[in-house]
Scaffold this active site. Structure first.
Site, PDB file in Angstrom:
ATOM      1  N   HIS A  15     -16.182  26.866 -41.360  1.00  0.00           N
ATOM      2  CA  HIS A  15     -17.022  27.011 -40.162  1.00  0.00           C
ATOM      3  C   HIS A  15     -16.392  27.977 -39.163  1.00  0.00           C
ATOM      4  CE1 HIS A  15     -19.615  23.875 -41.669  1.00  0.00           C
ATOM      5  NE2 HIS A  15     -18.545  23.146 -41.910  1.00  0.00           N
ATOM      6  N   GLU A  54      -0.019  17.555 -34.848  1.00  0.00           N
ATOM      7  CA  GLU A  54       1.345  17.307 -34.357  1.00  0.00           C
ATOM      8  C   GLU A  54       2.309  18.364 -34.912  1.00  0.00           C
ATOM      9  OE1 GLU A  54       2.658  15.777 -32.107  1.00  0.00           O
ATOM     10  OE2 GLU A  54       4.753  15.486 -32.633  1.00  0.00           O
ATOM     11  N   GLU A  84       5.738  24.575 -29.714  1.00  0.00           N
ATOM     12  CA  GLU A  84       6.588  24.107 -28.624  1.00  0.00           C
ATOM     13  C   GLU A  84       8.004  24.678 -28.710  1.00  0.00           C
ATOM     14  OE1 GLU A  84       6.601  19.842 -28.934  1.00  0.00           O
ATOM     15  OE2 GLU A  84       6.746  19.569 -26.794  1.00  0.00           O
ATOM     16  N   TRP A 124      11.847  21.750 -11.476  1.00  0.00           N
ATOM     17  CA  TRP A 124      10.890  22.365 -12.407  1.00  0.00           C
ATOM     18  C   TRP A 124       9.759  22.889 -11.518  1.00  0.00           C
ATOM     19  CZ3 TRP A 124       5.790  21.485 -14.202  1.00  0.00           C
ATOM     20  CH2 TRP A 124       5.488  22.087 -15.439  1.00  0.00           C
ATOM     21  N   LYS A 176       4.490  20.922 -32.598  1.00  0.00           N
ATOM     22  CA  LYS A 176       5.955  21.042 -32.697  1.00  0.00           C
ATOM     23  C   LYS A 176       6.346  22.502 -32.866  1.00  0.00           C
ATOM     24  CE  LYS A 176       7.048  18.037 -31.470  1.00  0.00           C
ATOM     25  NZ  LYS A 176       6.385  16.794 -31.184  1.00  0.00           N
ATOM     26  N   LYS A 236      10.339  17.282 -20.203  1.00  0.00           N
ATOM     27  CA  LYS A 236      10.302  16.096 -21.046  1.00  0.00           C
ATOM     28  C   LYS A 236       9.313  15.075 -20.514  1.00  0.00           C
ATOM     29  CE  LYS A 236      11.551  13.317 -24.318  1.00  0.00           C
ATOM     30  NZ  LYS A 236      10.907  13.620 -25.614  1.00  0.00           N
ATOM     31  N   ASN A 279      10.727  14.766  -6.006  1.00  0.00           N
ATOM     32  CA  ASN A 279       9.947  14.957  -7.243  1.00  0.00           C
ATOM     33  C   ASN A 279       8.492  14.677  -6.912  1.00  0.00           C
ATOM     34  OD1 ASN A 279      12.349  15.260  -8.528  1.00  0.00           O
ATOM     35  ND2 ASN A 279      12.152  13.461  -9.849  1.00  0.00           N
ATOM     36  N   GLY A 280       7.584  15.436  -7.512  1.00  0.00           N
ATOM     37  CA  GLY A 280       6.164  15.170  -7.263  1.00  0.00           C
ATOM     38  C   GLY A 280       5.489  16.361  -6.613  1.00  0.00           C
ATOM     39  N   CYS A 326      11.311  17.587 -12.680  1.00  0.00           N
ATOM     40  CA  CYS A 326      12.443  17.510 -11.753  1.00  0.00           C
ATOM     41  C   CYS A 326      13.256  16.231 -11.932  1.00  0.00           C
ATOM     42  CB  CYS A 326      11.933  17.537 -10.322  1.00  0.00           C
ATOM     43  SG  CYS A 326      10.815  18.885  -9.971  1.00  0.00           S
ATOM     44  N   ARG A 363      15.087  16.731 -19.207  1.00  0.00           N
ATOM     45  CA  ARG A 363      13.735  16.650 -18.657  1.00  0.00           C
ATOM     46  C   ARG A 363      13.098  18.034 -18.493  1.00  0.00           C
ATOM     47  NH1 ARG A 363      13.062  11.631 -15.529  1.00  0.00           N
ATOM     48  NH2 ARG A 363      11.730  12.729 -14.075  1.00  0.00           N
TER      49      ARG A 363
HETATM   50  C1  AGP Z   1       5.757  16.392 -27.287  1.00  0.00           C
HETATM   51  O1  AGP Z   1       6.570  17.101 -28.148  1.00  0.00           O
HETATM   52  C2  AGP Z   1       5.579  16.940 -25.962  1.00  0.00           C
HETATM   53  N1  AGP Z   1       6.784  17.302 -25.353  1.00  0.00           N
HETATM   54  C3  AGP Z   1       4.509  16.353 -25.062  1.00  0.00           C
HETATM   55  O2  AGP Z   1       3.303  16.679 -25.655  1.00  0.00           O
HETATM   56  C4  AGP Z   1       4.536  14.844 -24.747  1.00  0.00           C
HETATM   57  O3  AGP Z   1       4.237  14.101 -25.888  1.00  0.00           O
HETATM   58  C5  AGP Z   1       3.508  14.568 -23.626  1.00  0.00           C
HETATM   59  O4  AGP Z   1       3.911  15.241 -22.470  1.00  0.00           O
HETATM   60  C6  AGP Z   1       3.333  13.093 -23.337  1.00  0.00           C
HETATM   61  O5  AGP Z   1       4.506  12.499 -22.892  1.00  0.00           O
HETATM   62  P1  AGP Z   1       4.661  10.928 -22.872  1.00  0.00           P
HETATM   63  O6  AGP Z   1       4.598  10.440 -24.281  1.00  0.00           O
HETATM   64  O7  AGP Z   1       6.002  10.681 -22.233  1.00  0.00           O
HETATM   65  O8  AGP Z   1       3.536  10.383 -22.051  1.00  0.00           O
END
Ligand code: AGP
Length: 609
Positions: free
Chosen positions: A505, A482, A489, A74, A486, A604, A99-100, A2, A27
């Site tokens: 395995h 990673e 995501e 969100w 990506k 974000k 927010n929260g 949010c 975000r």
């Molecule tokens: C990365 O592509 C993601 N969007 C997500 O995993 C992100 O790295 C994670 O939420 C941690 O965020 P931060 O680095 O702001 O703590």
């Protein structure tokens, strides 16, 4: 997650609020809304599901009024619909954006319903607005009513409140969710991220945990958690007004991929001499603390966790210091045994990730020698609450999929490993070699980006696939993780990463011609082992895409496509090999037509648990 924007001004604020929301779109959110006090006792609210543009389109007539609040939601409690969108209001008088998460909202809801309050939404937020309304029956002071209300809340909040009967002010409260006050001339603002307010101010006051503030056009009065009026210094932001602008690029993610050579240059600047790392880059006390480190515990989430995993390989083999790595959401609920002389390192792009912050706060009472934050946002909670901090200087990262934040975190971690190694008799020649390798990194990244055209073509072969495997060994295993993160995501293709030695395995059973296998293969000491794993896949008809050092002698044929990367120092390979995987995900997502910068269901900055 949010986003919040609020304003008290002489001019009409609706457009300022909308622009602020647009700048927070990165975000991640599913609905947007605003409330403006048109004149005393006349509160106008507008909400829409979907993009901020839908909210803007709904404002057919101008919406006059100098005090207003706005929000991108969100969804956590209640589905994304207009009824659940913020602001929430009570009796057409009080409006709140939040927010929260309020953990005791059910209990408060029952209590308020008994007192005659009717709920319009399924959100936890709505209890806040009714609690404030109830408190205002006992006092005329909005700030007192907000303090009474928040004293009953359990959980996390960053909230902004307006009362149409007092149109000249807003009251804000912070506990667990960041809020920043923007200072103007004869007007003041608030937001969950200073980026939202850059078009109107550069002077910011960052609220601390437990702060409540009353904001009018000319005054900001802040009380701390104990109720004492405090003077929080204003800080000038150096962020560029256009930080939220993607320039010539089609998406923020692509811009941020291409930002990486410069971002890495910035991360290295003034932090290296020819033969040593300048430890002050981590804070004034860094040398003293590093001299006493015997163990390093790293805690992070998502992409930041992957950078931590790379650092573990570096820390143990270069600095000769034991290093443990854990996902923050797991770590925070364990009762870890902290060895003597342990340094806690948290890594976060935003510095506001709820689980990482909780782990840091828990660690304060766990016997750590000190805490260090590796972070991209200087004014973040993580930085402010840590003993030491290393700023990654990646610049504002807007794309939900983290790119330049990751590679600059790796640079920060490499510097940390060398800085600690300096106290552990790290071989002087090796140290100089590493420093030279770091200095040559930006140029290597530039060369690697030249592969974009080739990778774009390759992406076509992935677009109709349902599943993919990413393989790596040693410090390339986290890079495979990673790469898989990506791809899933932003393209929504199922992707898993395996340490290549684990194939036999279990995962080998998955291999067939419909499962592309991506391999990261720099020329390092594990290359020959990796080649054997590649052969295991080939023998079972798997289709391989190998990102390899040009000296690694992989040859393209019917079952294997080889993309040659420039020769790189083996220690720098995790950083260099990340880029082609980012590009691959990006181009696959483009072909699939997904929302690259704001992928579905993701945010974000994950400021709730
Ligand atoms: C990365 O592509 C993601 N969007 C997500 O995993 C992100 O790295 C994670 O939420 C941690 O965020 P931060 O680095 O702001 O703590």
């Amino acid at each position: 997650m949010c986003g919040i924007v609020g304003a008290v001004a002489q001019r009409d604020v609706a457009d300022i609020l909308l622009e602020g929301l647009r700048r927070l779109e990165y975000r991640g959110y599913d609905s947007a809304g605003l409330a403006v006090i048109r004149e005393a006792n006349n509160l106008v609210r507008l909400r829409r599901v979907g993009k901020v543009q839908a909210l803007s389109d709904a404002m057919i007539d101008p919406l006059p009024g100098g005090t207003g609040i706005a929000h991108t939601r969100w969804a956590t409690h209640g589905e994304p619909n207009e009824r659940n969108a913020h602001p929430h209001i009570s009796h057409d008088e009080i409006a709140v954006v939040h927010n929260g998460i309020i953990e005791n909202h059910e209990q408060l809801r029952v209590q308020l319903q008994r007192a005659g309050y009717v709920f319009e939404s399924e959100t936890d937020t709505e209890v806040i607005v009714h609690l404030i309304h109830a408190s205002l029956k006992e006092t005329d002071s909005l700030v007192t009513a907000v303090k009474t209300a928040v004293s009953q809340l359990r959980g996390a909040y960053g909230a902004v409140v307006v009362d149409s009967r007092q149109p000249d002010r807003m009251v804000v409260a912070r506990s667990g969710s960041p809020l920043v006050i923007g200072l103007g001339i004869g007007e003041n603002f608030v937001a969950s991220d200073s980026l939202a307010l850059l078009p109107v101010t550069r002077q910011f006051i960052y609220l601390e945990e437990g702060d409540v503030a009353e904001i009018t056009r000319t005054e900001v009065v802040i009380e701390d958690a104990s109720g004492k009026v405090v003077d929080r210094p204003a800080q000038e932001s150096s962020a560029s007004y256009d930080a939220g602008n993607k320039g010539e690029y089609r998406h923020f993610m692509l811009k941020e991929i291409y930002d990486q050579p410069q971002a890495v240059r910035n991360a290295l600047e003034s932090r290296l001499a020819d033969d040593h790392v300048l430890e002050q880059s981590f804070g004034a006390q860094a040398s003293e603390i590093f001299a006493n480190v015997k163990h390093v515990q790293i805690v992070a989430c998502g992409t930041s966790y992957h950078s931590a995993m790379v650092a573990r390989y570096w820390m143990e083999s270069l600095a000769n210091i034991a290093c443990s790595v854990e996902i923050a959401s797991e770590y925070r609920y364990r009762k870890p045994i902290v060895p003597e002389g342990s340094l806690l390192v948290t890594i976060s792009q935003s510095g506001e990730t709820a689980d990482t912050l909780a782990a840091l706060r828990m660690a304060r009472h766990s016997g750590y020698l000190a805490t260090l934050a590796i972070c991209n946002v200087g004014a973040s909670s993580l930085v402010r609450e840590s003993d030491l901090a290393f700023m990654t200087r990646a610049g504002v990262e807007i794309g939900v999929a983290s790119t330049k934040a990751f590679t600059t975190q790796l640079v920060g971690l490499a510097l940390l490993v060398l800085a600690i190694g300096q106290h552990q008799n790290l071989n002087a020649l090796l140290l100089e070699e590493m420093i030279a390798a770091l200095k040559s990194l930006p140029e290597q990244l530039e060369q690697t980006l030249l592969l974009a055209g080739e990778i774009e073509k390759l992406a076509e072969e992935f677009a109709d696939k349902q599943h993919t495997l990413f393989l790596g060994r040693g410090d390339q295993y986290p890079i495979a993780m990673e790469g898989a993160l990506k791809l899933k995501e932003i393209s929504y293709i199922h992707a898993e990463a395996y340490a290549a030695g684990e194939l036999k395995h279990g995962p080998l059973a998955l291999i067939d011609e419909d499962m592309p296998i991506v391999v990261v293969a720099p020329n390092n000491e594990l290359l020959e082992k990796l080649k054997s794993n590649v052969e295991e896949v080939r023998a079972r008809g798997g289709l391989l895409y190998v990102f390899a050092d040009r000296d690694a002698r992989f040859i393209s044929d019917d079952t294997m496509r080889v993309i040659n990367l420039p020769h790189t120092h083996p220690w720098m390979a995790p950083i260099v090999y990340t880029l082609p995987l980012q590009l691959l995900s990006y181009y696959v997502a483009i072909i699939k037509g997904t929302d690259v910068d704001q992928p579905r269901n993701l945010a974000k900055s994950v400021t709730v648990e």
